[in-house]
Scaffold this active site. Structure first.
Site, mmCIF file in Angstrom:
data_model
loop_
_atom_site.group_PDB
_atom_site.id
_atom_site.type_symbol
_atom_site.label_atom_id
_atom_site.label_comp_id
_atom_site.label_asym_id
_atom_site.label_seq_id
_atom_site.Cartn_x
_atom_site.Cartn_y
_atom_site.Cartn_z
ATOM 1 C CG HIS A 20 -2.091 0.656 1.075
ATOM 2 N ND1 HIS A 20 -2.608 1.532 -0.062
ATOM 3 C CD2 HIS A 20 -3.539 0.643 1.483
ATOM 4 C CE1 HIS A 20 -3.644 2.055 0.044
ATOM 5 N NE2 HIS A 20 -4.298 1.565 1.039
ATOM 6 C CG ASP A 67 -2.965 5.360 -4.062
ATOM 7 O OD1 ASP A 67 -2.418 5.086 -2.966
ATOM 8 O OD2 ASP A 67 -3.023 6.108 -4.954
#
Length: 411
Positions: free
Chosen positions: A382, A386
Site C-alpha cells: 500500500h 492505492d
C-alpha cells in the site's frame, strides 16, 4: 597432483551456500565433471563438479556448513584412478554395516548410469537402492524424476519409506517420554531464507489484500473447445495459468504501479512484464520467471510453465531461472485452497493468488444458477499501490477471464 575444489559462482548477489550433501566420500574415484557435492543456496540446490578425474582425498567442510564462493571444500588427487579402485575395494572389505554396503552398490549404479541425475533424484536412488540405468525417465529429454525412482522402488517391493524431499542433516535422536516423541531437524538453508524473506516482507511493506470472484465458465468452455487443436498445433496442453498470465499482463499494462517496485526513495516502473510463477519444489517454494510474458503467446507461456514445473521436481532449476520478476502468480488452488492472502515476493509490490474452482450458486440476470467460481486475491504494497489501483487491476483480470475473447489465443 592435488587439485582444490572450490565453491563455484552461485548467481547474482549470492555469496554463500551450505553443504547439503556429499555425493562422493574420501577414497572414491571421481570422473571429470562428475558432481561430488550438492550445495544449498537461498533458492536452489547446485551440484559442485570435479574439474579433473582422480580420487577424492578429503572433505574440507561438513554437511550443513556454510561456505562462501571461492572457499576450498575438497581435495582431488588427479589421475589416481587405479589407486582409488584399490582403496575403495579395501574399504569395502572392512565395512560390516549393511546400510553402508547398500550405499556403495548404489554409488556404482550412479557411476554407470548414462545420464546426469539431479540431487533430489540421486538421494532417492541411494535411499531405495535402485539401479537408475534400468528406469525409464519421464522428465524432459527422458531425464529421471524422483517420482520415477519411487515408482521403481515400489514396483520391486521396496518397503522403505519415501525419502525426505529436502536434503537435511541427520536429525538428533528422538526424545521419548512414554509414547510421546519429539525430534529436532535443522531447517534447510532454503527454508530459512523463505522464512526471512516472508517475515521481512511483512515488516517492510504495508500489505493489504483485495478479493474478487471469477466465473470460470468461459475459460472452461474455451479450453474444452480448443484444447485438442491447441495441443496438436503447439504440442502442449492449454492450461488455466496461461489465461491468468495473459490477463495479468493486460492489468499490469493498464495499472503500471502494480508492476513496479520501490527502490530507496524511488519508484522503478517497468515497460515489460516478467511474471514469477510460484512452484513447489523438493526443497521448498521457488519462483522461476516467465520473461517478457506480455510479448509471448499462450503456447510459449504454457511451455515455460510446464518446463519450470518439471525442472522444479527434478531439482534442476538454476539461479538464472529465478532472477528478477516484476509480478508473481501463486496458485494455491492446486492444493485445494479456497481463499488466502498471499505475501508479496520482494522487491515486487503485488502478487495474484489463485484458488480452487468450485460450483456455487450465483445470480445471473435475476436468476440463481450454478457456476464454476474461483476466488482471486491481490496482495499489494500500500506504500506504492492505492486501493483504487489494486481493485482496478484485479477487476481487469476478472473481466479478461470471464470474457477470454479479449485475449489472443495463439491458434
Amino acid at each position: 597432483m592435488s587439485t582444490e575444489i572450490t565453491v563455484p559462482a552461485l548467481g547474482e548477489s549470492v555469496t554463500e551456500g551450505s553443504i547439503g550433501e556429499w555425493l562422493k566420500q574420501p577414497g572414491d574415484a571421481v570422473a571429470a565433471d562428475e558432481p561430488i557435492a550438492s550445495l544449498e543456496t537461498d533458492k536452489v540446490a547446485v551440484d559442485v563438479p570435479s574439474p579433473v578425474a582422480g580420487v577424492l582425498q578429503e572433505h574440507r567442510a561438513a554437511v550443513g556448513d556454510t561456505v562462501e564462493v571461492g572457499a576450498i571444500i575438497a581435495i582431488i588427487e588427479e589421475g589416481a584412478t587405479g589407486a582409488a579402485s584399490g582403496e575403495e575395494a579395501g574399504r569395502k572389505a572392512q565395512q560390516a554395516d549393511a546400510g553402508e554396503e547398500k550405499r556403495e552398490e548404489a554409488d556404482k549404479d550412479l557411476a554407470n548410469a548414462a545420464q546426469t541425475l539431479s540431487p533430489a533424484v540421486r538421494r532417492a536412488v541411494l535411499e531405495h537402492g535402485v539401479d537408475p540405468s534400468t528406469i525409464k525417465g519421464t522428465g524432459k529429454d527422458g531425464r529421471l524424476t524422483k517420482e520415477d525412482v519411487l515408482a521403481a522402488a515400489k514396483a520391486k517391493g521396496d518397503p522403505s519409506p519415501a525419502p525426505s524431499p529436502a536434503p537435511t542433516p541427520s536429525p538428533a535422536p528422538a526424545v521419548a517420554t512414554g509414547e510421546r516423541k519429539e525430534e529436532r531437524v535443522k531447517m534447510t538453508r532454503m527454508r530459512q531464507t523463505i522464512a526471512k524473506r516472508l517475515k521481512g516482507a511483512q515488516e517492510e511493506a504495508a500489505l493489504l489484500t483485495t478479493f474478487n470472484d471469477v466465473d470460470m465458465s468461459a475459460v472452461i468452455e474455451a479450453r474444452t473447445k480448443y484444447k485438442d487443436m491447441f495441443a496438436k498445433k503447439h504440442d502442449i496442453r492449454l492450461g488455466f495459468m496461461g489465461f491468468f498470465a495473459k490477463a495479468a499482463c493486460l492489468a499490469l499494462k493498464d495499472v503500471p504501479s502494480v508492476n513496479a517496485y520501490i527502490e530507496g526513495d524511488e519508484i522503478v516502473y517497468h515497460d515489460y512484464v516478467d511474471i514469477s510463477v510460484a512452484v513447489s519444489a523438493p526443497n521448498g517454494l521457488v519462483v522461476p520467471v516467465i520473461r517478457d510474458a506480455d510479448q509471448k503467446g499462450f503456447a510459449r507461456i504454457e511451455k515455460d510453465i510446464a518446463d519450470f514445473g518439471a525442472r522444479a521436481k527434478e531439482g534442476t532449476l538454476t539461479m538464472a531461472d529465478m532472477t528478477g520478476g516484476t509480478f508473481t502468480i501463486s496458485n494455491g488452488g492446486v492444493f485445494g485452497s479456497l481463499m488466502s492472502t498471499p505475501i508479496i515476493n520482494p522487491p515486487q509490490s503485488a502478487v495474484l493468488g489463485l484458488h480452487r474452482i468450485e460450483d456455487r450458486p450465483v445470480a445471473v440476470n435475476g436468476e440463481v444458477v450454478i457456476r464454476p467460481m474461483m476466488y482471486i486475491a491481490l496482495s499489494y504494497d500500500h506504500r506504492l499501490i492505492d486501493g483504487r489501483e489494486a481493485v482496478t487491476a484485479l477487476k481487469i483480470i476478472k473481466e479478461a477471464i470471464e470474457d477470454p475473447t479479449r485475449m489472443l489465443i495463439d491458434l
